[in-house]
Motif scaffolding. Structure first.
Motif, short mmCIF file in Angstrom:
data_model
loop_
_atom_site.label_atom_id
_atom_site.label_comp_id
_atom_site.label_asym_id
_atom_site.label_seq_id
_atom_site.Cartn_x
_atom_site.Cartn_y
_atom_site.Cartn_z
N LEU A 200 0.84 -1.19 0.00
CA LEU A 200 0.00 0.00 0.00
C LEU A 200 0.87 1.25 0.00
CD1 LEU A 200 -2.77 1.24 0.08
CD2 LEU A 200 -2.80 0.97 2.56
N ALA A 299 -6.82 6.63 -1.33
CA ALA A 299 -5.79 6.07 -0.46
C ALA A 299 -4.63 7.03 -0.26
CB ALA A 299 -5.29 4.75 -1.05
N ASP A 319 -14.14 3.36 -0.07
CA ASP A 319 -12.68 3.32 -0.18
C ASP A 319 -12.03 4.08 0.96
OD1 ASP A 319 -12.71 1.86 -2.63
OD2 ASP A 319 -13.18 3.70 -3.69
N THR A 322 -11.94 1.95 3.97
CA THR A 322 -10.96 0.87 3.86
C THR A 322 -9.55 1.36 4.14
OG1 THR A 322 -12.31 -0.33 2.27
CG2 THR A 322 -9.96 -0.82 2.28
N TYR A 323 -9.20 2.53 3.60
CA TYR A 323 -7.82 2.99 3.68
C TYR A 323 -7.59 4.02 4.79
CZ TYR A 323 -7.65 0.44 -0.62
OH TYR A 323 -7.74 -0.57 -1.54
N ILE A 367 -0.69 5.79 7.23
CA ILE A 367 -0.35 5.44 5.86
C ILE A 367 0.63 6.43 5.25
CG2 ILE A 367 -2.37 6.64 4.95
CD1 ILE A 367 -2.47 4.69 2.70
#
Length: 398
Positions: A200, A299, A319, A322-323, A367
């Motif tokens: 990712l 993302a 989405d 999810t991210y 992230i």
């Protein structure tokens, strides 16, 4: 004739699959279907597939680039039914369209109904076609909005159901569908085979490097993101106002904003670019005609600003969940947008949304830190649940 995806007598290879859609306008559900088609085209063992849609839309060219596509009601087409309609021969046009649909839907292989609104096409589907697999995405309204005759046809013809949430599964069982015929599968647009954090991280890295090359957005700049249509009925004018309010604050010097336009042409984009230019926001607010799936931009962003003013549900919410991308929305947003957002502000209060956006940007995103510090050594491979769809179309578990 063979069964499911089996080989028909005298015919080499699996039977082609017919994919039915109601509309080719942008939506989370259609994004999921496009993700499936991208996987399908790259999968060497997948059977041929063609799309038949009731109505066109902004994503028509993206889908045509992937698979053969027919739009039944295409205002720009010069078909015999359209010619008769333009000549105001409505009864003749109706008979010609019915005959054309019978011809076009004279299929004998599996049918994947990826949008419940396409159930109207089932009236022209021959009895020998199938199996029929119907997909109700998580953002779908279920069967409640269908005309009774279309709803009855859908319930009668569907052998297997794929649904995006347990609630949709319960609703189908309440409608008399056997529980064993229903499979719960999160929407395929977010079914990514990301086995390690560095996969990712590499995806985010590649998106941000692309944005730096194309729009001069620094790879480590805090990024506000909006995704949606750009046309006369659904315009991102609130997004521009939010950016204007935010960039007037002292704590927004490093922030950039990106609107990812779905299926937009330069002609469609000029009002948006006009507003950005006259607001003095060039170089800070950027417009991208999407070259990647929306989930990849979500993302790589720090906040998803769900500021669309139309009656359509904002794109990218599943989405974002999810991210781990925070979502900012107006009160009264379509569907369950407000209930799933991290922050909600009064409707059309651009100043409040700008303030909330900057507060959300102040949070550390794991992230982002991973992508900045992890070596680039792993690709991201989309899985999108394709094998499960093929199994359902083959009649397994029926």
């Amino acid at each position: 004739m063979g069964d499911g995806l089996g080989v028909d007598a005298g015919v080499s290879g699996p039977a082609p699959v017919t994919l039915l859609l109601g509309s080719l306008e942008s939506s989370d559900a259609l994004t999921s279907t496009i993700a499936l088609l991208e996987w399908w085209r790259a999968e060497p063992t997948a059977p041929p597939v063609e799309v038949i849609a009731l109505l066109g839309g902004a994503e028509a060219e993206r889908i045509r680039a992937l698979v053969p596509t027919t739009v039944v009601n295409d205002p720009a087409a010069w078909t015999l039914p359209r010619v008769a309609q333009r000549a105001r021969l409505q009864k003749v046009a109706g008979r010609l369209k019915s005959a054309e649909l019978h011809r076009r839907l004279k299929v004998h292989g599996p049918v994947y109904l990826a949008d419940a609104a396409a159930s109207r096409l089932l009236h022209w589907l021959p009895a020998e076609a199938g199996p029929v697999v119907t997909h109700l995405h998580a953002s779908a309204a279920g069967l409640g909005d269908l005309d009774p005759v279309d709803r009855d046809a859908l319930l009668a013809r569907t052998r297997r159901w794929i649904v995006g949430s347990p609630e949709l599964a319960d609703a189908l069982v309440a409608d008399g569908v056997a529980a064993e015929a229903v499979t719960v599968q999160p929407d395929m647009a977010i079914q990514r085979e990301i086995e390690r954090p560095e996969q990712l991280a590499e995806l985010v890295r590649s998106v941000r490097q692309e944005l730096e090359a194309d729009h001069a957005i620094p790879v480590d700049a805090p990024l506000l993101l909006g995704v949606g249509d750009v046309d006369w009925w659904s315009v991102p004018d609130a997004f521009v106002r939010v950016a204007w309010e935010a960039f007037g604050r002292d704590d927004a010097d490093a922030v950039h904003a990106l609107w990812v336009a779905d299926g937009a042409t330069d002609r469609m984009l000029w009002p948006l670019r006009h507003d950005i230019r006259h607001a003095g926001l060039e170089g800070r607010v950027h417009v991208s005609v999407r070259s990647r799936p929306a989930w990849q931009y979500v993302a790589a962003a720090d906040v998803l600003v769900a500021s669309r003013l139309s009656g359509h549900r904002p794109i990218g919410l599943a989405d974002a969940e999810t991210y781990g991308t925070p979502v900012l929305a107006f009160e009264g947003a379509e569907g369950d947008t407000a209930s799933t957002a991290d922050r909600v502000v009064p409707h059309l209060d651009a100043a409040a949304m700008a303030e909330a956006a900057l507060e959300l940007l102040g949070r550390e995103r794991t992230i982002t830190e991973v992508f900045r510090t992890t070596p680039a050594d792993s690709p991201v491979r989309p899985a999108v649940g394709g094998p499960m769809v093929l199994d359902a179309l083959a009649g397994s578990g029926a």
